[in-house]
Design a protein around this motif. Structure first.
Motif, PDB file in Angstrom:
ATOM      1  N   VAL A  30       1.082  -1.121  -0.158  1.00 23.48           N
ATOM      2  CA  VAL A  30      -0.036  -0.125  -0.152  1.00 23.48           C
ATOM      3  C   VAL A  30       1.024   1.102  -0.081  1.00 23.48           C
ATOM      4  CG1 VAL A  30      -1.886   1.320   1.161  1.00 23.48           C
ATOM      5  CG2 VAL A  30      -1.917  -1.287   1.304  1.00 23.48           C
ATOM      6  N   LEU A  31       0.694   1.927  -0.901  1.00 18.73           N
ATOM      7  CA  LEU A  31       1.674   3.299  -0.984  1.00 18.73           C
ATOM      8  C   LEU A  31       0.563   4.610  -0.937  1.00 18.73           C
ATOM      9  CD1 LEU A  31       3.838   2.517  -4.141  1.00 18.73           C
ATOM     10  CD2 LEU A  31       4.168   2.053  -1.826  1.00 18.73           C
ATOM     11  N   VAL A  32       0.868   5.203   0.032  1.00 18.92           N
ATOM     12  CA  VAL A  32      -0.119   6.275   0.556  1.00 18.92           C
ATOM     13  C   VAL A  32       0.446   7.648   0.264  1.00 18.92           C
ATOM     14  CG1 VAL A  32      -1.719   7.377   2.440  1.00 18.92           C
ATOM     15  CG2 VAL A  32      -1.286   4.978   2.183  1.00 18.92           C
ATOM     16  N   GLY A  33       0.007   8.554  -0.804  1.00 18.09           N
ATOM     17  CA  GLY A  33       0.448   9.678  -1.087  1.00 18.09           C
ATOM     18  C   GLY A  33       1.869   9.520  -1.530  1.00 18.09           C
ATOM     19  N   SER A  34       2.343   8.561  -2.339  1.00 14.96           N
ATOM     20  CA  SER A  34       3.595   8.403  -2.785  1.00 14.96           C
ATOM     21  C   SER A  34       3.882   8.120  -4.461  1.00 14.96           C
ATOM     22  CB  SER A  34       4.253   7.060  -1.955  1.00 14.96           C
ATOM     23  OG  SER A  34       5.687   7.040  -1.962  1.00 14.96           O
ATOM     24  N   ILE A  35       5.002   8.347  -4.912  1.00 17.38           N
ATOM     25  CA  ILE A  35       5.229   8.326  -6.403  1.00 17.38           C
ATOM     26  C   ILE A  35       6.624   7.547  -6.508  1.00 17.38           C
ATOM     27  CG2 ILE A  35       3.775  10.181  -6.840  1.00 17.38           C
ATOM     28  CD1 ILE A  35       6.590  12.063  -7.009  1.00 17.38           C
ATOM     29  N   SER A  36       6.933   7.251  -7.776  1.00 15.89           N
ATOM     30  CA  SER A  36       8.063   6.651  -8.112  1.00 15.89           C
ATOM     31  C   SER A  36       9.253   7.558  -8.745  1.00 15.89           C
ATOM     32  CB  SER A  36       7.700   5.321  -9.117  1.00 15.89           C
ATOM     33  OG  SER A  36       6.948   4.669  -8.656  1.00 15.89           O
TER      34      SER A  36
ATOM     35  N   ALA B 278      16.073  12.611  -5.176  1.00 13.62           N
ATOM     36  CA  ALA B 278      16.843  11.904  -6.463  1.00 13.62           C
ATOM     37  C   ALA B 278      16.207  10.506  -6.517  1.00 13.62           C
ATOM     38  CB  ALA B 278      18.083  11.818  -5.693  1.00 13.62           C
ATOM     39  N   PHE B 279      15.152  10.084  -5.686  1.00 18.46           N
ATOM     40  CA  PHE B 279      14.385   8.814  -6.024  1.00 18.46           C
ATOM     41  C   PHE B 279      13.815   8.830  -7.286  1.00 18.46           C
ATOM     42  CE2 PHE B 279      10.456   6.494  -5.346  1.00 18.46           C
ATOM     43  CZ  PHE B 279      11.222   5.083  -4.999  1.00 18.46           C
ATOM     44  N   ASP B 280      14.179   7.702  -7.870  1.00 18.06           N
ATOM     45  CA  ASP B 280      13.516   7.287  -9.231  1.00 18.06           C
ATOM     46  C   ASP B 280      13.591   6.072  -9.558  1.00 18.06           C
ATOM     47  OD1 ASP B 280      12.672   7.389 -11.815  1.00 18.06           O
ATOM     48  OD2 ASP B 280      14.220   8.756 -12.794  1.00 18.06           O
ATOM     49  N   VAL B 281      12.327   5.441  -9.426  1.00 14.45           N
ATOM     50  CA  VAL B 281      12.399   3.931 -10.011  1.00 14.45           C
ATOM     51  C   VAL B 281      11.375   3.730 -10.942  1.00 14.45           C
ATOM     52  CG1 VAL B 281      13.357   3.019  -7.876  1.00 14.45           C
ATOM     53  CG2 VAL B 281      10.814   3.414  -8.007  1.00 14.45           C
ATOM     54  N   LEU B 282      10.799   4.904 -11.608  1.00 19.33           N
ATOM     55  CA  LEU B 282       9.842   4.939 -12.434  1.00 19.33           C
ATOM     56  C   LEU B 282       9.814   3.830 -13.512  1.00 19.33           C
ATOM     57  CD1 LEU B 282       6.740   6.016 -13.028  1.00 19.33           C
ATOM     58  CD2 LEU B 282       8.069   7.701 -14.518  1.00 19.33           C
ATOM     59  N   GLU B 283      11.040   3.753 -14.113  1.00 23.41           N
ATOM     60  CA  GLU B 283      11.095   2.914 -15.375  1.00 23.41           C
ATOM     61  C   GLU B 283      11.167   1.333 -14.634  1.00 23.41           C
ATOM     62  OE1 GLU B 283      10.893   3.794 -18.286  1.00 23.41           O
ATOM     63  OE2 GLU B 283      10.924   5.819 -17.459  1.00 23.41           O
ATOM     64  N   ARG B 284      11.177   1.170 -13.231  1.00 25.49           N
ATOM     65  CA  ARG B 284      11.294  -0.206 -12.753  1.00 25.49           C
ATOM     66  C   ARG B 284       9.938  -0.824 -12.102  1.00 25.49           C
ATOM     67  NH1 ARG B 284      15.773  -1.603  -8.793  1.00 25.49           N
ATOM     68  NH2 ARG B 284      14.969  -3.632  -9.571  1.00 25.49           N
ATOM     69  N   VAL B 285       8.826   0.154 -12.247  1.00 27.97           N
ATOM     70  CA  VAL B 285       7.695  -0.170 -11.441  1.00 27.97           C
ATOM     71  C   VAL B 285       6.976  -1.401 -12.097  1.00 27.97           C
ATOM     72  CG1 VAL B 285       7.043   2.033 -10.409  1.00 27.97           C
ATOM     73  CG2 VAL B 285       6.333   1.398 -12.632  1.00 27.97           C
ATOM     74  N   GLY B 286       7.172  -1.564 -13.518  1.00 29.91           N
ATOM     75  CA  GLY B 286       6.822  -2.816 -14.031  1.00 29.91           C
ATOM     76  C   GLY B 286       7.311  -4.179 -13.498  1.00 29.91           C
TER      77      GLY B 286
ATOM     78  N   GLN C 212       1.465  12.631 -10.998  1.00 35.42           N
ATOM     79  CA  GLN C 212       2.658  11.895 -10.885  1.00 35.42           C
ATOM     80  C   GLN C 212       2.553  10.590 -10.440  1.00 35.42           C
ATOM     81  OE1 GLN C 212       6.064  13.800  -9.172  1.00 35.42           O
ATOM     82  NE2 GLN C 212       5.192  16.019  -9.921  1.00 35.42           N
ATOM     83  N   MET C 213       1.528  10.317  -9.593  1.00 34.52           N
ATOM     84  CA  MET C 213       1.188   8.949  -9.188  1.00 34.52           C
ATOM     85  C   MET C 213       0.350   8.149 -10.308  1.00 34.52           C
ATOM     86  SD  MET C 213      -1.748   6.934  -8.087  1.00 34.52           S
ATOM     87  CE  MET C 213      -3.062   8.219  -7.725  1.00 34.52           C
ATOM     88  N   LEU C 214      -0.207   8.856 -11.038  1.00 35.51           N
ATOM     89  CA  LEU C 214      -1.010   8.083 -12.299  1.00 35.51           C
ATOM     90  C   LEU C 214       0.006   7.617 -13.296  1.00 35.51           C
ATOM     91  CD1 LEU C 214      -4.065  10.130 -12.720  1.00 35.51           C
ATOM     92  CD2 LEU C 214      -3.948   8.040 -11.606  1.00 35.51           C
ATOM     93  N   ARG C 215       1.003   8.179 -13.605  1.00 36.03           N
ATOM     94  CA  ARG C 215       2.230   7.814 -14.124  1.00 36.03           C
ATOM     95  C   ARG C 215       2.774   6.594 -13.848  1.00 36.03           C
ATOM     96  NH1 ARG C 215       7.023  11.965 -15.113  1.00 36.03           N
ATOM     97  NH2 ARG C 215       7.364  10.199 -16.774  1.00 36.03           N
ATOM     98  N   MET C 216       2.879   6.572 -12.255  1.00 31.96           N
ATOM     99  CA  MET C 216       3.441   5.159 -11.766  1.00 31.96           C
ATOM    100  C   MET C 216       2.505   4.175 -11.981  1.00 31.96           C
ATOM    101  SD  MET C 216       4.485   4.407  -7.582  1.00 31.96           S
ATOM    102  CE  MET C 216       3.001   5.263  -7.281  1.00 31.96           C
ATOM    103  N   ALA C 217       1.156   4.401 -11.974  1.00 29.96           N
ATOM    104  CA  ALA C 217      -0.022   3.440 -11.929  1.00 29.96           C
ATOM    105  C   ALA C 217       0.016   2.761 -13.357  1.00 29.96           C
ATOM    106  CB  ALA C 217      -1.376   4.017 -11.708  1.00 29.96           C
ATOM    107  N   LYS C 218       0.252   3.638 -14.396  1.00 33.42           N
ATOM    108  CA  LYS C 218       0.601   3.102 -15.863  1.00 33.42           C
ATOM    109  C   LYS C 218       1.274   1.912 -15.836  1.00 33.42           C
ATOM    110  CE  LYS C 218      -1.631   7.183 -17.792  1.00 33.42           C
ATOM    111  NZ  LYS C 218      -1.113   8.344 -18.777  1.00 33.42           N
ATOM    112  N   GLY C 219       2.366   2.110 -15.066  1.00 34.44           N
ATOM    113  CA  GLY C 219       3.408   1.182 -15.274  1.00 34.44           C
ATOM    114  C   GLY C 219       3.521   0.046 -14.477  1.00 34.44           C
TER     115      GLY C 219
END
Length: 265
Positions: free
Chosen positions: A114-120, A185-193, A214-221
């Motif tokens: 569960v991620l609450v108010g968080s992004i990748s 500096a946190f960035d794992v967006l390309e790895r959420v898949g 920004q959360m929805l960008r994570m949700a798509k992946g």
């Protein structure tokens, strides 16, 4: 009061509830402490095992974190010492980033997440990036105050916001700034898949710290993500703790049954 020693730091934690089943592990956000989860602890402890800690340098825990990886490793060490194998991380904001680190580094241990108010990935417009850079030049208390005020949605009681500003400003400056830089500096967006565990993305509609877009960008992946939006700002565990508890409860019961699994006990 239970503590553990990890890498030269003494970390405060709570371990409550039943000892059978998969525990919930609550991870607070930047400048906060484990009491952000008081509502959830009171709700879940009578029928589940629930664990929470003050992250390194926050609340009653000692030390200065060097990175989000170190904070994630603190959580892993705590769970190892408590003989916890699989668990459900519930992370708010920076705590959600730590949860993602755990899910990517130790996927075999994550039952659900569960991620609450968080992004990748933290993404800024040119103007917002400049504003954030300038804000770090402010006197420390003003810097903290500006960030905490922005975290609450419209209409939240001012005296309560001021109380959280005071509590956040009591966090050691070095801890605050180290974690601030680590989040930027946190960035794992390309790895959420790679995160194949069912994941609830719970977000405040009025969140301007980490916007919904920004959360929805994570949700798509994220292939197994479920999104829920709440009428609140970034500080969901404070602004609407009952909504957070209800969403987590749904995700662990009705959501699990929808996925073909039984409730996570």
């Amino acid at each position: 009061m239970p503590h553990i020693e990890v890498g030269g730091a003494r970390l405060r934690f709570d371990d409550e509830g039943r000892r059978d089943g998969v525990p919930l592990v609550f991870l607070h956000g930047w400048t906060a402490d484990r009491h952000r989860w008081d509502h959830q602890m009171a709700h879940f402890a009578p029928h589940r095992r629930v664990i929470r800690l003050d992250l390194r340098g926050h609340g009653e825990s000692e030390g200065v974190p060097r990175s989000l990886d170190e904070l994630a490793d603190d959580v892993r060490v705590l769970l190892d010492r408590l003989d916890v194998d699989r668990f459900v991380p519930v992370g708010h904001s920076m705590g959600g980033m730590i949860a993602q680190k755990l899910a990517l580094g130790h996927p075999e241990r994550i039952e659900r997440m569960v991620l609450v108010g968080s992004i990748s990935r933290m993404t800024y417009s040119r103007g917002r990036g400049l504003l954030m850079a300038v804000s770090t030049l402010l006197p420390f208390r003003l810097f903290v105050s500006a960030n905490i005020h922005r975290a609450f949605g419209p209409g939240h009681p001012r005296e309560e916001v001021r109380a959280y500003v005071r509590a956040s400003a009591a966090t050691p400056r070095e801890v605050v700034m180290r974690c601030y830089d680590a989040m930027r500096a946190f960035d794992v967006l390309e790895r959420v898949g790679e995160i194949r565990t069912p994941t609830l993305l719970l977000h405040g509609y009025h969140d301007i710290q980490l916007p919904v877009a920004q959360m929805l960008r994570m949700a798509k992946g994220c292939p197994d993500a479920v999104v829920r939006i709440v009428d609140a700002g970034h500080e969901l565990p404070v602004e609407d703790p009952a909504a957070v508890t209800a969403a987590v409860e749904w995700f662990l019961t009705a959501g699990a049954q929808r996925d073909g699994a039984g409730p996570v006990g």
